[in-house]
Scaffold this motif. Structure first.
Motif, PDB file in Angstrom:
ATOM      1  N   GLN A 195     -16.215   2.032   0.765  1.00 29.34           N
ATOM      2  CA  GLN A 195     -15.523   0.751   0.955  1.00 29.34           C
ATOM      3  C   GLN A 195     -14.193   0.728   0.214  1.00 29.34           C
ATOM      4  N   PHE A 196     -14.198   1.280  -0.984  1.00 28.00           N
ATOM      5  CA  PHE A 196     -12.972   1.354  -1.770  1.00 28.00           C
ATOM      6  C   PHE A 196     -11.927   2.196  -1.032  1.00 28.00           C
TER       7      PHE A 196
ATOM      8  N   GLU B 141     -11.770   2.910   2.246  1.00 29.24           N
ATOM      9  CA  GLU B 141     -11.357   2.273   3.499  1.00 29.24           C
ATOM     10  C   GLU B 141     -10.342   1.170   3.254  1.00 29.24           C
ATOM     11  N   GLU B 142     -10.472   0.490   2.147  1.00 26.68           N
ATOM     12  CA  GLU B 142      -9.492  -0.539   1.821  1.00 26.68           C
ATOM     13  C   GLU B 142      -8.140   0.097   1.488  1.00 26.68           C
TER      14      GLU B 142
ATOM     15  N   GLY C  78      -6.752   1.438   5.066  1.00 27.80           N
ATOM     16  CA  GLY C  78      -7.004   0.621   6.245  1.00 27.80           C
ATOM     17  C   GLY C  78      -5.848   0.525   7.211  1.00 27.80           C
ATOM     18  N   LYS C  79      -4.626   0.559   6.733  1.00 26.31           N
ATOM     19  CA  LYS C  79      -3.451   0.393   7.593  1.00 26.31           C
ATOM     20  C   LYS C  79      -2.831   1.714   8.036  1.00 26.31           C
TER      21      LYS C  79
ATOM     22  N   LYS D   4       0.824  -1.204   0.000  1.00 24.02           N
ATOM     23  CA  LYS D   4       0.000   0.000   0.000  1.00 24.02           C
ATOM     24  C   LYS D   4       0.858   1.254   0.000  1.00 24.02           C
TER      25      LYS D   4
ATOM     26  N   LYS E 124     -11.987  -6.966  -4.031  1.00 20.38           N
ATOM     27  CA  LYS E 124     -12.110  -7.207  -2.603  1.00 20.38           C
ATOM     28  C   LYS E 124     -13.235  -6.408  -1.967  1.00 20.38           C
ATOM     29  N   THR E 125     -13.503  -5.233  -2.467  1.00 21.23           N
ATOM     30  CA  THR E 125     -14.473  -4.343  -1.811  1.00 21.23           C
ATOM     31  C   THR E 125     -15.835  -4.312  -2.494  1.00 21.23           C
TER      32      THR E 125
ATOM     33  N   ILE F 257      -8.234  -4.296  -5.403  1.00 18.92           N
ATOM     34  CA  ILE F 257      -9.061  -3.582  -4.420  1.00 18.92           C
ATOM     35  C   ILE F 257     -10.527  -3.622  -4.834  1.00 18.92           C
TER      36      ILE F 257
END
Length: 665
Positions: A163-164, A166-167, A170-171, A5, A41-42, A38
């Protein structure tokens, strides 16, 4: 995962700002696989949004025009972010114009506002460049909003986009919270779903329009065709007539000819208020250099009129006290003051026009404008009014947080009405127990001054609205009756003094008059310049406390001296200027102007324009006159259609009541 990321973010931002070093093919090669991952996943594979986003990436790789337009229509980081340029606007029209059939499916462009709000991790250090805004870090996190506009396929919802995001983050301990709402996204021919209240509002305005037309046509028919005299019963049918109401508006006749200076004072004070609000709103939301406005701009002497614009509010508190005291004392010479009519008059005077503005906020403004800024403004207008409209109409909105109020600037009406509640008890006793009432009001003013000092010191408040104060200053000090009791009380006492002038004149020599007038004007000028001095030296609780204690009473005292000199015929050319016929006409519009100037500012600067601009004194000066012109035109309509008819109705009822009292007497 974390390392990947980091690499992804590096290429995103590096390619955005230094795209000349990376070819589009290389950027897509580096980012395509990561973005696909991504998306998978989202977003559900069966979701049209995910499919459209992949088609968009593929089309970019193939350099298809529609995809390039969609990318181009999204915002990009530009210069001046360290100056506060955080409203990153894309190309609204270009995004909405995208319609492309790809593999049998039509992709339509949708323009969305991504709102970035500072969270607990946010900290902006203003200490470099001597901006002296360290104290504003806490308040900035409360009201500062960044905007990054994006152009995406219409099939995507706000939930998909969140959601996109936040992915992606996220870290990371991001200092910004992201908000994307479906009502902050626009696409071509998007329909606004009418609410139940909207139907009522437009039906109400339609009925009022028909009534105004009927009343106007009926009066023209009676007076100019039939040459008929108007009897008492017909007057009720003419209260909405534009013909009569316009004649009243442009008439320069005044019942209290000795107080015509108040018209000029009201107009000039309203100009100060409009200028202050326009500069603050215009700059804080949608300018390229708000940090300059809140740091360097107010330190220039020639901007002190804008910086001290809040003195215009104190002027209206003082004038309100003068009028209620003077007029009621004169009325009491002939009739007994009726408490019921006293309060009812207040309700009839203020509520109808305020009610109309609440309806505008709720249901009308969202239909009249469109643009990249407008969805954000609708959120501000509509959401708050759905929740707190009743507090606005009950004149208690000043006890809400500024961000939760329906018509934000109506806090002044709330405070003034709360002071108005105690006015009869003061006025009733002024004639009989003058010494006691004056002593009691003096004590109350002293308590308010002490309150101002304590609350400023305890909470480390500033003194200058917008520039060295935060939101808690508004809630716990500025929007409370305690802060404005002294100017209002001075107005009450001046009204009594002017009333007594008819029986026991206060005679002053020409020399004394010149000294008083010079002291009055110089005090007003000095207080404006003192605002600039306080901003220059930075936050100091003690000096701010002294300013909050004495600035407003001193301003009101200087204003009272000016009004007294004009009333007694010693105003000279100043009274002549303030009593000019133009001011008499415009002075009748000040209430409507106060109600409408904030929505007008929002419509002009956020409902019409489609880009941010750099702020300077010259630009603000030019924008100011445009704002005043539009506000004046709109306020004339509000005054003629809603404010004046209700006053006409109340006057008819009052006169019939007076006639009945005379006959009984």
């Amino acid at each position: 995962m974390f390392t990947n990321k980091c690499v992804f973010y590096f290429f995103v931002f590096f390619s955005t700002s230094c795209g000349q070093f990376l070819t589009p093919d290389l950027m897509l090669t580096l980012l395509k696989g990561k973005i696909y991952g991504i998306i998978d996943k989202t977003i559900d594979n069966n979701n049209q949004c995910g499919q459209d986003l992949k088609l968009f990436i593929s089309a970019l790789e193939n350099k298809e025009l529609w995809a390039l337009k969609m990318l181009d229509a999204s915002a990009k980081p530009g210069p001046g972010i360290l100056k506060g340029n955080v409203f990153l606007i894309g190309d609204y029209e270009q995004c909405l114009g995208i319609r492309q059939v790809v593999k049998g499916h039509e992709i339509v462009g949708m323009y969305c506002n991504v709102v970035l709000k500072p969270n607990r991790n946010f900290r902006w250090d203003f200490s470099e460049k001597g901006a002296k805004l360290e104290h504003m870090n806490s308040s900035i996190s409360q009201f500062l909003r960044g905007v990054f506009d994006i152009c995406v396929p219409k099939s995507c919802t706000s939930q998909n986009l969140i959601q996109f995001w936040e992915e992606l983050t996220g870290k990371f301990a991001s200092p910004l919270d992201v908000s994307i709402r479906d009502d902050h996204c626009h696409y071509q021919n998007k329909k606004i779903t009418p609410e139940t209240i909207d139907i009522f509002v437009f039906f109400f305005f339609g009925i009022i329009t028909l009534v105004v037309l009927f009343s106007t046509i009926y009066e023209i028919y009676l007076f100019h065709i039939m040459k008929t005299k108007v009897n008492q019963s017909r007057k009720f049918l003419l209260i909405f007539s534009l013909y009569t109401n316009t004649k009243k508006l442009i008439s320069t006749h005044c019942e209290n000819e000795q107080l015509t200076c108040l018209y000029g004072i009201k107009v000039l004070s309203m100009g100060m208020i409009v200028g202050g609000h326009m500069a603050a709103i215009r700059t804080a939301m949608g300018s390229k250099n708000p940090i300059y406005f809140f740091s360097e701009w107010p330190t220039y002497w020639h901007n002190s009129l804008f910086v001290g614009s809040f003195f215009g509010v104190e002027t209206f508190f003082c004038i309100g006290g003068v009028l209620v005291s003077y007029l009621q004392l004169k009325y009491s010479e002939k009739y007994q003051i009726n408490i019921f009519w006293f309060y009812l008059h207040r309700i009839f005077r203020l509520t109808p026009a305020l009610f109309v503005v609440v309806l505008l906020y709720l249901s009308v403004l969202k239909y009249i404008c469109e643009g990249p800024f407008w969805p954000l403004m609708l959120n501000y207008f509509v959401d708050n009014c759905h929740k707190t409209w009743w507090m606005t109409l009950l004149f208690v909105s000043n006890y809400l947080n500024i961000g939760a109020q329906c018509v934000t600037h109506s806090w002044y009406l709330a405070v003034d009405t709360q002071l108005y509640l105690i006015a009869p008890f003061l006025i009733f006793n002024l004639k009989k127990h003058t010494t006691r009432v004056v002593a009691g009001m003096t004590t109350a003013c002293f308590i308010c001054i002490l309150y101002s000092f304590i609350v400023t010191m305890k909470n480390n408040f500033g003194a200058i609205l917008f520039f060295d104060s935060d939101l808690s200053y508004l809630k716990y000090y500025y929007m409370t009756p305690m802060a404005h009791l002294a100017p209002w009380s001075f107005g009450i006492l001046l009204g009594y003094v002017l009333y007594r002038q008819n029986y026991q004149k206060i005679v002053i020599s020409k020399r004394q008059n010149h000294i008083l007038m010079a002291l009055s004007l110089s005090t007003m000028l000095a207080l404006h310049l003192l605002c600039t001095v306080l901003v220059r030296q930075g936050r100091d609780s003690f000096y701010s406390a002294l300013f909050n204690c004495f600035a407003r009473p001193l301003w009101a005292l200087a204003l009272c001296v000016l009004i007294f000199n004009c009333y007694t015929g010693n105003g000279g050319f100043i009274n002549t200027f303030l009593s000019h016929p133009v001011f008499i006409v415009l002075g009748k519009l000040t209430y409507s102007m106060y109600l409408l100037h904030v929505p007008v500012i929002f419509v002009i600067f956020f409902g019409i324009k489609d880009e941010t601009s750099t702020i300077s004194t010259t630009i603000l000066f030019l924008d100011y006159w445009g704002t005043m012109l539009v506000t004046g035109a709109c306020s004339a309509i509000l005054c003629l259609v809603f404010e004046t008819p209700v006053i006409n109705l109340f006057q008819i009822v009052e006169r019939s009541d007076y006639s009945r009292k005379k006959s009984n007497y």
